[in-house]
Design a protein around this motif. Structure first.
Motif, PDB file in Angstrom:
ATOM      1  N   UNK A 160       0.853  -1.198   0.000  1.00  0.00           N
ATOM      2  CA  UNK A 160       0.000   0.000   0.000  1.00  0.00           C
ATOM      3  C   UNK A 160       0.884   1.242   0.000  1.00  0.00           C
ATOM      4  N   UNK A 161       0.317   2.340  -0.497  1.00  0.00           N
ATOM      5  CA  UNK A 161       1.024   3.626  -0.532  1.00  0.00           C
ATOM      6  C   UNK A 161       0.216   4.652   0.250  1.00  0.00           C
ATOM      7  N   UNK A 162       0.896   5.357   1.138  1.00  0.00           N
ATOM      8  CA  UNK A 162       0.286   6.427   1.924  1.00  0.00           C
ATOM      9  C   UNK A 162       0.886   7.755   1.450  1.00  0.00           C
ATOM     10  N   UNK A 163       0.016   8.736   1.179  1.00  0.00           N
ATOM     11  CA  UNK A 163       0.470  10.037   0.694  1.00  0.00           C
ATOM     12  C   UNK A 163      -0.152  11.121   1.574  1.00  0.00           C
ATOM     13  N   UNK A 164       0.707  11.985   2.120  1.00  0.00           N
ATOM     14  CA  UNK A 164       0.260  13.163   2.869  1.00  0.00           C
ATOM     15  C   UNK A 164       0.920  14.373   2.213  1.00  0.00           C
TER      16      UNK A 164
END
Length: 443
Positions: free
Chosen positions: A371-375
């Motif tokens: 999974x990829x988390x982007x903030x």
């Protein structure tokens, strides 16, 4: 010298061996072929000399007749011509007299039963001309056989070389992969990981033993430093907690006292120091790798939605806009509380270090292997050459006393990411900062 991979080195090695084998096999063939040619020429000279020694024309004709009846000369043909060019001896029929000296010919010369031959033509006594012809068809067959033998030998040798090289590459690659897995595990915080040994005492085993001894020494030093730091933190935390309680009690009794603001500031700074000790304790625990035992199946999208709901009021109170995008199911294995802390740290950092009115976006995307988390935010951002500094422990762009934060938020985020075997990257959001975290499905 340019860097080359193990496969590239092996290909160069096999190529050099092939070139050397081709050169050696080619040289062997050329030498053998040349030796056969020299032997044919020597035989022609011997036969021509034997006939010429007969002297008179009639004796030379008799010598040729005997040679043609001789079994050992079955592959030799003779032709004797008088001064006028008329053939007077020998069973060989030629369309024309060959040039003086050595010459080669093929089936176009019209020699019955000879496809490829070698001729020696010379002047003999009585003004006659003698031609001795060797049938080289047998030599050609031998050449063809020798060529096949050379090619078969070359093929077998190359199979052995390629097989041996492939086996050697496989063994070296297996050992390197084993060492790489150990390095990755240690980098991820598992300081107990070691390179496996076979107990054979080979060079690989000795290298693994030396590598493991180095890791043991590093692990012992890290434990000493960690325990010393923890001891110092514990020793300081208790008196600081007592100091904080006394300051709080004094603050409650100092209503209307001119020193009340200073007491409040001292209490606030004491709280910051206690928060710092708490953060350092959590960081040491994360970097020790022990939290990996608490990994469980979870959905990163669900955690992101929970963080969004809990921090939306905080963002609104500070004048920021927080949005959640692309929050589809993103299953993986991880430590739930640490991933929650990661999300909170990233969002709070964006709120703390951007001016009011800044838009903050939180997104989760499923990947084939995780999974990829982007903030991301649209604030002032961070210069690209200072990205590494803000991840470093106590790394802060604003070093003033009034600057918010402890300089350890992104350090904790990076430690949590490494514990989960992921990667952390900072990018320019043009404007603003984008934090991208990729986490594997299974560690």
């Amino acid at each position: 010298m340019p860097r080359r991979s193990l496969r590239g080195i092996a290909l160069i090695y096999v190529g050099l061996i092939l070139a050397a084998l081709l050169a050696v096999r080619g040289a062997n063939y050329a030498i053998a072929h040349r030796a056969l040619g020299i032997e044919v020429d020597r035989r022609l000279v011997l036969e021509a000399d034997d006939i010429a020694r007969a002297g008179a024309l009639d004796r030379m004709i008799a010598t040729i007749d005997r040679a043609q009846r001789d079994h050992d000369s079955a592959d030799l043909f003779f032709a004797l011509f008088d001064r006028s060019g008329r053939q007077v001896g020998g069973a060989l029929t030629l369309r024309q007299i060959p040039p003086l000296g050595y010459s080669d010919f093929d089936e176009r010369a019209g020699v019955p039963g000879v496809g490829h031959g070698r001729a020696l033509t010379r002047r003999v006594p009585s003004g006659a001309t003698l031609s001795v012809v060797s049938d080289n068809d047998g030599i050609d067959q031998f050449d063809a056989l020798m060529s096949r033998v050379q090619l078969i030998g070359l093929a077998l040798t190359m199979l052995i070389v390629i097989g041996g090289t492939a086996g050697m590459m496989w063994e070296i690659s297996r050992r390197l992969r084993s060492m790489q897995r150990t390095v990755d595990a240690v980098m991820g915080g598992d300081f107990s990981s070691r390179v496996p040994q076979t107990g054979t005492g080979s060079e690989f085993d000795r290298q693994a033993a030396a590598f493991n001894a180095m890791l043991d020494r590093i692990g012992a030093l890290m434990n000493d430093i960690r325990h010393a730091a923890k001891d110092v933190a514990h020793e300081l935390k208790s008196p600081l907690a007592r100091l904080r309680n006394r300051l709080a009690a004094i603050e409650r009794r100092s209503s209307g006292n001119p020193l009340a603001p200073e007491i409040a500031d001292a209490l606030s700074e004491t709280d910051q120091v206690l928060d710092l000790f708490g953060s350092l304790m959590r960081l040491w625990e994360i970097e020790g790798g022990h939290r990996r035992q608490r990994f469980e199946p979870l959905d990163l999208a669900v955690l992101a939605h929970e963080a969004y709901e809990s921090l939306t009021p905080v963002a609104e109170d500070s004048g920021h806009g927080l949005t959640l995008t692309g929050a589809r199911a993103a299953p993986l294995r991880g430590e739930r509380n640490l991933l929650r802390q990661l999300l909170v740290n990233l969002i709070e950092n964006a709120i703390r270090h951007t001016p009011p009115g800044t838009a903050i976006e939180l997104g989760v995307l499923p990947l084939p292997q995780g999974a990829r988390l982007i903030v991301s935010d649209h604030g002032p951002g961070i210069p690209a050459d200072q990205h590494a500094q803000v991840i470093r422990r106590f790394g802060r762009l604003d070093t003033s006393v009034e600057a918010p934060g402890l300089g350890i938020g992104l350090t904790l985020v990076d430690a949590i990411v490494r514990l989960h075997g992921g990667t952390l990257a900072l990018e320019d959001a043009a404007p603003g900062l984008r934090v991208i975290i990729d986490l594997p499905r299974d560690l």
